[in-house]
Design a protein around this motif. Structure first.
Motif, PDB file in Angstrom:
ATOM      1  N   GLU A 131      95.255  53.762  11.543  1.00  0.00           N
ATOM      2  CA  GLU A 131      93.797  53.796  11.413  1.00  0.00           C
ATOM      3  C   GLU A 131      93.069  52.477  11.566  1.00  0.00           C
ATOM      4  OE1 GLU A 131      92.717  55.792   7.851  1.00  0.00           O
ATOM      5  OE2 GLU A 131      93.680  57.637   8.430  1.00  0.00           O
ATOM      6  N   ASP A 132      93.689  51.413  11.106  1.00  0.00           N
ATOM      7  CA  ASP A 132      92.969  50.144  11.241  1.00  0.00           C
ATOM      8  C   ASP A 132      92.882  49.690  12.679  1.00  0.00           C
ATOM      9  OD1 ASP A 132      94.188  48.521   8.201  1.00  0.00           O
ATOM     10  OD2 ASP A 132      92.828  50.196   8.561  1.00  0.00           O
ATOM     11  N   PHE A 133      93.707  50.254  13.527  1.00  0.00           N
ATOM     12  CA  PHE A 133      93.798  49.776  14.902  1.00  0.00           C
ATOM     13  C   PHE A 133      92.943  50.618  15.836  1.00  0.00           C
ATOM     14  CE2 PHE A 133      96.804  46.560  14.217  1.00  0.00           C
ATOM     15  CZ  PHE A 133      97.679  47.009  13.239  1.00  0.00           C
ATOM     16  N   SER A 134      92.049  49.926  16.556  1.00  0.00           N
ATOM     17  CA  SER A 134      91.242  50.577  17.574  1.00  0.00           C
ATOM     18  C   SER A 134      92.083  50.767  18.838  1.00  0.00           C
ATOM     19  CB  SER A 134      90.024  49.724  17.910  1.00  0.00           C
ATOM     20  OG  SER A 134      90.458  48.515  18.534  1.00  0.00           O
TER      21      SER A 134
END
Lengths: 171, 243
Positions: A131-134
């Motif tokens: 989730e933190d990664f685009s």
């Protein structure tokens, strides 16, 4: 050099757990995950001067870990996996009458399905769900165009969905 | 917005991926299209379930400590490399000057201190075992009488002292606040080379001498020359009797 040691220790405190979880999902083994995580922090010390922006430390560490993992894969030449290039086209959009809620997913079953995926598809899938990664972050980590990342992700999600929801259909 | 575009944009429906106009347009379409809204609900439910499962990994206790220990070991290797390349460079420089001054015959091969340092690196992967095997090969007790931290091991070999060469093991302790490097060198002294019966410790201005003994080996003394007031910084824990 003393400040690099202190810096890496701070990174351990901040990111050990998420890095370990990523390593576990990549490798499918607790022992390998711990080894990969330790190696990652060891390499982070030797490359600490490359970390220009502390805000991007997590992505930097994830990238190091993946490279350590890939080196091991090349050395060991193991891991029979399914290439999604052999799987066929993406499934069509699901009809409305399929269940809307997949319910809980067994983490162990998830790992089995992940283990069967080629690393090129497994990695973007795992990074996506952290989730933190685009998409841009994932593309930077894998040195791939965003379009390629999204294509692999779509195929991998479809494969995951079919394998996991198929299990539930037969329960 | 039509359904094809809407379903394409669903893949981007994560914080920061779509601009405000696209988010707004997609929201309006989903409000008006039950089919796309159902697909969206299914996708989001699936993503929540998989996301929860992906994160459901128990992290073993003590992992952070072991990672910190690995970092400390890497740091030790870095220090050793820096010290050895410095020593190797100095040796090479001395020999190069010697060659230039006609001290050495032109036919002798050059000595690359850096390559010699790299060649020794294999020992540093497991210095404790390397020291143990080397001491045993010398016919000496293979364990030092204090529990030295082999993460601080620099080298071992026969070192000149008081006109003789004596087996010795050297540990280093880089200072975090200055370029200074503290060291402890353990000379393994036997009666064949020196009187060992009355060996005692001593102090000089920047050096200390501690004599260690082991009742299991009464004729051997371990004479430690060190630059810190006590041996504590070089030890994991004290496990043997000190002389």
């Amino acid at each position: 050099m003393a400040s690099a040691v202190a810096g890496v220790r701070a990174l351990i405190d901040a990111h050990y757990d998420s890095l370990y979880r990523y390593a576990y999902r990549l490798s499918g083994s607790a022992a390998d995950a711990e080894d990969l995580t330790q190696d990652t922090f060891g390499k982070a010390l030797t490359r600490y001067d490359q970390l220009r922006d502390p805000e991007r430390a997590k992505g930097w560490l994830f990238r190091i870990l993946r490279n350590v993992y890939l080196h091991r894969l090349r050395d060991e030449k193991r891991h029979k996996t399914v290439s999604l290039d052999q799987v066929g086209d993406l499934p069509a959009a699901r009809p409305i009458d399929r269940p809307a809620d997949p319910g809980d997913i067994d983490p162990a079953r998830l790992q089995e399905v992940l283990n069967g995926l080629d690393e090129a598809f497994r990695t973007p899938l795992i990074l996506f769900y952290f989730e933190d990664f685009s998409y841009r972050d994932i593309a930077a980590q894998m040195d791939l165009p965003i379009g390629t990342v999204m294509s692999r992700l779509a195929r991998a999600k479809a494969h995951l969905r079919d394998r996991l929801t198929c299990d539930k259909a037969t329960d | 917005m039509d359904c094809d575009l809407a379903r394409h944009l669903l893949a981007f429906q994560r914080p920061g991926e779509l601009d405000a106009a696209a988010v707004s347009s997609l929201a309006r379409h989903l409000a008006d299209c039950p089919a796309c809204a159902a697909v969206t609900r299914h996708e989001q439910a699936f993503d929540r379930a998989v996301g929860a499962a992906v994160h459901a990994v128990s992290v073993p206790t003590g992992g952070r400590g072991r990672a910190a220990a690995r970092v400390a070991a890497v740091r030790g290797v870095q220090v050793r490399r820096q010290l050895l390349t410095g020593i190797g460079g100095a040796v090479s420089l001395v020999l190069a000057v010697g060659i230039g001054g006609g001290v050495f015959a032109v036919t002798r091969p050059g000595f690359d201190g850096y390559q010699a340092a790299l060649g020794a690196e294999a020992e540093f992967e497991n210095p404790h075992e390397a020291v143990r095997a080397w001491l045993a090969g010398q016919g000496l007790p293979d364990t030092l009488p204090a529990d030295f931290d082999y993460g601080r091991h620099l080298e071992h070999g026969r070192m000149p002292v008081l006109g003789k060469t004596v087996p010795a093991v050297t540990f280093v302790l880089p200072s975090p606040d200055s370029p200074r490097v503290d060291f402890a060198r353990v000379y393994v002294v036997t009666p064949s080379q020196f009187q060992t019966a009355d060996l005692r410790g001593a102090n000089a201005s920047v050096r200390y001498v501690t004599v260690l003994a082991d009742p299991a080996h009464p004729h051997v003394k371990w004479v430690v020359l060190h630059t810190t007031p006590t041996l504590e910084p070089f030890l994991r824990k004290v496990s043997r009797v000190q002389a």
